[in-house]
Write an enzyme that holds these catalytic residues in place. Structure first.
Site, PDB file in Angstrom:
ATOM      1  N   CYS A 150      16.651 -26.551  40.255  1.00 13.37           N
ATOM      2  CA  CYS A 150      15.503 -27.097  40.992  1.00 13.37           C
ATOM      3  C   CYS A 150      14.173 -26.395  40.670  1.00 13.37           C
ATOM      4  O   CYS A 150      13.106 -27.005  40.827  1.00 13.37           O
ATOM      5  CB  CYS A 150      15.785 -27.076  42.488  1.00 13.37           C
ATOM      6  SG  CYS A 150      16.630 -25.601  43.047  1.00 13.37           S
ATOM      7  N   HIS A 243       9.692 -25.921  46.034  1.00 15.23           N
ATOM      8  CA  HIS A 243       9.678 -24.665  45.286  1.00 15.23           C
ATOM      9  C   HIS A 243       8.327 -24.549  44.575  1.00 15.23           C
ATOM     10  O   HIS A 243       7.925 -25.455  43.821  1.00 15.23           O
ATOM     11  CB  HIS A 243      10.788 -24.652  44.222  1.00 15.23           C
ATOM     12  CG  HIS A 243      12.176 -24.509  44.774  1.00 15.23           C
ATOM     13  ND1 HIS A 243      12.453 -24.217  46.088  1.00 15.23           N
ATOM     14  CD2 HIS A 243      13.381 -24.601  44.146  1.00 15.23           C
ATOM     15  CE1 HIS A 243      13.767 -24.142  46.249  1.00 15.23           C
ATOM     16  NE2 HIS A 243      14.352 -24.367  45.097  1.00 15.23           N
TER      17      HIS A 243
HETATM   18  P1  NAP Z   1      26.369 -27.398  50.090  1.00 13.60           P
HETATM   19  O1  NAP Z   1      25.461 -27.865  51.176  1.00 13.60           O
HETATM   20  O2  NAP Z   1      27.110 -26.133  50.267  1.00 13.60           O
HETATM   21  O3  NAP Z   1      27.443 -28.600  49.800  1.00 13.60           O
HETATM   22  C1  NAP Z   1      28.570 -28.425  48.972  1.00 13.60           C
HETATM   23  C2  NAP Z   1      29.424 -29.692  48.912  1.00 13.60           C
HETATM   24  O4  NAP Z   1      30.561 -29.407  48.077  1.00 13.60           O
HETATM   25  C3  NAP Z   1      29.960 -30.151  50.273  1.00 13.60           C
HETATM   26  O5  NAP Z   1      30.010 -31.554  50.319  1.00 13.60           O
HETATM   27  C4  NAP Z   1      31.397 -29.609  50.260  1.00 13.60           C
HETATM   28  O6  NAP Z   1      32.304 -30.354  51.057  1.00 13.60           O
HETATM   29  C5  NAP Z   1      31.750 -29.784  48.786  1.00 13.60           C
HETATM   30  N1  NAP Z   1      32.894 -28.947  48.438  1.00 13.60           N
HETATM   31  C6  NAP Z   1      33.058 -27.627  48.643  1.00 13.60           C
HETATM   32  N2  NAP Z   1      34.294 -27.225  48.233  1.00 13.60           N
HETATM   33  C7  NAP Z   1      34.907 -28.326  47.746  1.00 13.60           C
HETATM   34  C8  NAP Z   1      36.187 -28.597  47.212  1.00 13.60           C
HETATM   35  N3  NAP Z   1      37.120 -27.619  47.049  1.00 13.60           N
HETATM   36  N4  NAP Z   1      36.480 -29.854  46.814  1.00 13.60           N
HETATM   37  C9  NAP Z   1      35.588 -30.864  46.965  1.00 13.60           C
HETATM   38  N5  NAP Z   1      34.351 -30.678  47.504  1.00 13.60           N
HETATM   39  C10 NAP Z   1      34.013 -29.435  47.883  1.00 13.60           C
HETATM   40  O7  NAP Z   1      25.579 -27.251  48.715  1.00 13.60           O
HETATM   41  P2  NAP Z   1      24.235 -28.018  48.212  1.00 13.60           P
HETATM   42  O8  NAP Z   1      23.030 -27.225  48.508  1.00 13.60           O
HETATM   43  O9  NAP Z   1      24.300 -29.440  48.652  1.00 13.60           O
HETATM   44  O10 NAP Z   1      24.408 -27.929  46.624  1.00 13.60           O
HETATM   45  C11 NAP Z   1      25.359 -28.744  45.944  1.00 13.60           C
HETATM   46  C12 NAP Z   1      25.254 -28.536  44.449  1.00 13.60           C
HETATM   47  O11 NAP Z   1      23.979 -28.926  43.988  1.00 13.60           O
HETATM   48  C13 NAP Z   1      25.446 -27.072  44.030  1.00 13.60           C
HETATM   49  O12 NAP Z   1      26.151 -27.058  42.806  1.00 13.60           O
HETATM   50  C14 NAP Z   1      24.022 -26.577  43.898  1.00 13.60           C
HETATM   51  O13 NAP Z   1      23.922 -25.484  43.022  1.00 13.60           O
HETATM   52  C15 NAP Z   1      23.333 -27.826  43.346  1.00 13.60           C
HETATM   53  N6  NAP Z   1      21.903 -27.900  43.608  1.00 13.60           N
HETATM   54  C16 NAP Z   1      21.380 -27.682  44.856  1.00 13.60           C
HETATM   55  C17 NAP Z   1      20.005 -27.785  45.059  1.00 13.60           C
HETATM   56  C18 NAP Z   1      19.363 -27.586  46.404  1.00 13.60           C
HETATM   57  O14 NAP Z   1      18.113 -27.595  46.465  1.00 13.60           O
HETATM   58  N7  NAP Z   1      20.108 -27.417  47.506  1.00 13.60           N
HETATM   59  C19 NAP Z   1      19.170 -28.140  43.999  1.00 13.60           C
HETATM   60  C20 NAP Z   1      19.726 -28.372  42.737  1.00 13.60           C
HETATM   61  C21 NAP Z   1      21.083 -28.256  42.571  1.00 13.60           C
HETATM   62  P3  NAP Z   1      32.748 -29.864  52.554  1.00 13.60           P
HETATM   63  O15 NAP Z   1      31.612 -30.203  53.472  1.00 13.60           O
HETATM   64  O16 NAP Z   1      33.950 -30.686  52.823  1.00 13.60           O
HETATM   65  O17 NAP Z   1      33.012 -28.398  52.478  1.00 13.60           O
END
Ligand code: NAP
Length: 352
Positions: A150, A243
């Site tokens: 991001c 950001h």
């Molecule tokens: P998050 O809120 O922690 O969400 C993680 C997701 O992954 C949840 O839906 C979770 O499901 C799922 N998950 C976790 N363990 C799993 C498993 N064993 N099998 C299947 N699903 C599973 O994280 P986020 O901020 O949304 O980020 C998600 C991704 O996008 C990451 O790789 C992050 O680096 C990337 N990203 C984030 C941003 C940002 O600004 N936040 C920007 C760019 C990229 P449950 O709810 O069931 O646990």
């Protein structure tokens, strides 16, 4: 209009929820399946997700039963968006690609894979052709495309015009990153309120490496990476969305003056202008002359969160130019960027 049934992996997370919000009323893509961990699978979405978006949970998804993230459970889905936690994205995304379901991912896991496009439509749309070098399936029906970190979005969107005009020799930057970038529940409030955290673990190598692939050249099926050093300091600040980066660049051929450098940004033309992609901002860059701007609270949502704001372009006593760049991290830097990638993939015939 093309019509696609799409799934979301990691649908319960911060990025997954943003996908759901942005895909409401999308003219081409309809959400048909939602996947998350075993903790959520089997529940309705409204019971599985702790909805944190500022609009009510859309009725169209509230009663969808969440699935395990297994390709065999996503029959009839044309492609999936992934907002999966990086600890599980490698195996799950590969499973979908190997089973003929294209994956458009936010996770970092495949970004450096030499066969996987790391795509920002306005920066390197030609890199899409790397898909033909992937071998997840024999008939190329399954593949993976990623979008960058991001912070890399406002960085590369601002570096692109300078690289085209002057060539880049080196970059030094400090990021002031919003708390929504850490997912939910993210950073403890006692750590971040009234405070700045001077390191975000694992972030700086991504900021230093990903722009070089994005600004690289596609040559006979592989990317020749751009070749300049990027020194990054990644910090977390008590801002909700957006950001902001303080960037300093050394150029191969310095512009005559700051006004010329600003014109290079203002006159830059996006290569996807005219493709009529539903999520593409009309003006991908907003270059401010007013030195008070950009500010995350005022400008993160510009052009539905898809615009990069640039300001304070000025000469630098050490390098050539300094400036501020800012973009919405969970829209342009995550879900919105992935949706724009999918739209370009439709227009280029990779999704049909
Ligand atoms: P998050 O809120 O922690 O969400 C993680 C997701 O992954 C949840 O839906 C979770 O499901 C799922 N998950 C976790 N363990 C799993 C498993 N064993 N099998 C299947 N699903 C599973 O994280 P986020 O901020 O949304 O980020 C998600 C991704 O996008 C990451 O790789 C992050 O680096 C990337 N990203 C984030 C941003 C940002 O600004 N936040 C920007 C760019 C990229 P449950 O709810 O069931 O646990």
């Amino acid at each position: 209009m093309p019509q696609f049934n799409v799934g979301i992996l990691g649908a319960t997370g911060a990025v997954g929820q943003k996908f759901i919000r942005l895909l409401q009323d999308h003219p081409w893509f309809t959400i048909q399946a939602l996947g998350a961990s075993g903790r959520s699978a089997g529940k309705t979405y409204k019971d599985a997700a702790n909805w944190i978006e500022s609009i009510p949970l859309p009725q169209s998804v509230a009663d969808i039963k969440v699935k395990n993230c297994k390709a065999s459970e996503f029959d009839g889905i044309d492609f999936v968006f992934s907002g999966l936690d990086s600890s599980v994205a490698t195996e799950i995304e590969r499973d979908f690609a190997e089973n003929g379901i294209p994956v458009i991912s936010n996770a970092k896991n495949y970004r450096t894979d030499p066969t996987v496009p790391l795509l920002v439509p306005e920066v390197n749309p030609d890199h899409i052709d790397l898909i033909s070098t992937q071998s997840f399936t024999e008939d190329q029906s399954g593949w993976i495309v990623t979008n960058p970190n991001c912070v890399v979005i406002p960085l590369v969107m601002s570096l692109k015009p300078f690289n085209d005009h002057y060539g880049i020799e080196s970059v030094v930057l400090t990021s002031l990153q919003a708390i929504s970038g850490a997912g939910y529940p993210g950073v403890p409030s006692l750590d971040i309120l009234g405070n700045v955290i001077p390191l975000i673990g694992g972030e700086e190598p991504k900021i230093s490496e990903e722009p070089l692939k994005l600004l690289g050249k596609l040559n006979e099926g592989s990317i020749e990476h751009a070749d300049f050093p990027i020194q990054a300091t990644a910090t977390r600040v008590p801002v909700i969305n957006g950001h902001l980066l303080s960037v300093t660049v050394k150029l191969k051929n310095a512009p005559a003056d700051v006004e010329e450098a600003k014109q290079a940004l203002k006159n830059w033309k996006s290569p996807i202008a005219g493709l009529d992609l539903p999520s593409a901002p009309e003006f991908p860059l907003n270059v401010f002359d007013d030195e008070r701007y950009p500010q995350p609270r005022l400008h993160a949502d510009s052009e539905k969160g898809m615009q990069t704001a640039i300001g304070r372009v000025r000469s630098c006593n050490v390098f050539d130019l300094s400036y501020i760049a800012m973009a919405h991290n969970t829209i342009r830097g995550a879900a919105g960027g992935a949706i724009l990638n999918a739209e370009l993939l439709v227009r280029k015939g990779f999704l049909s």
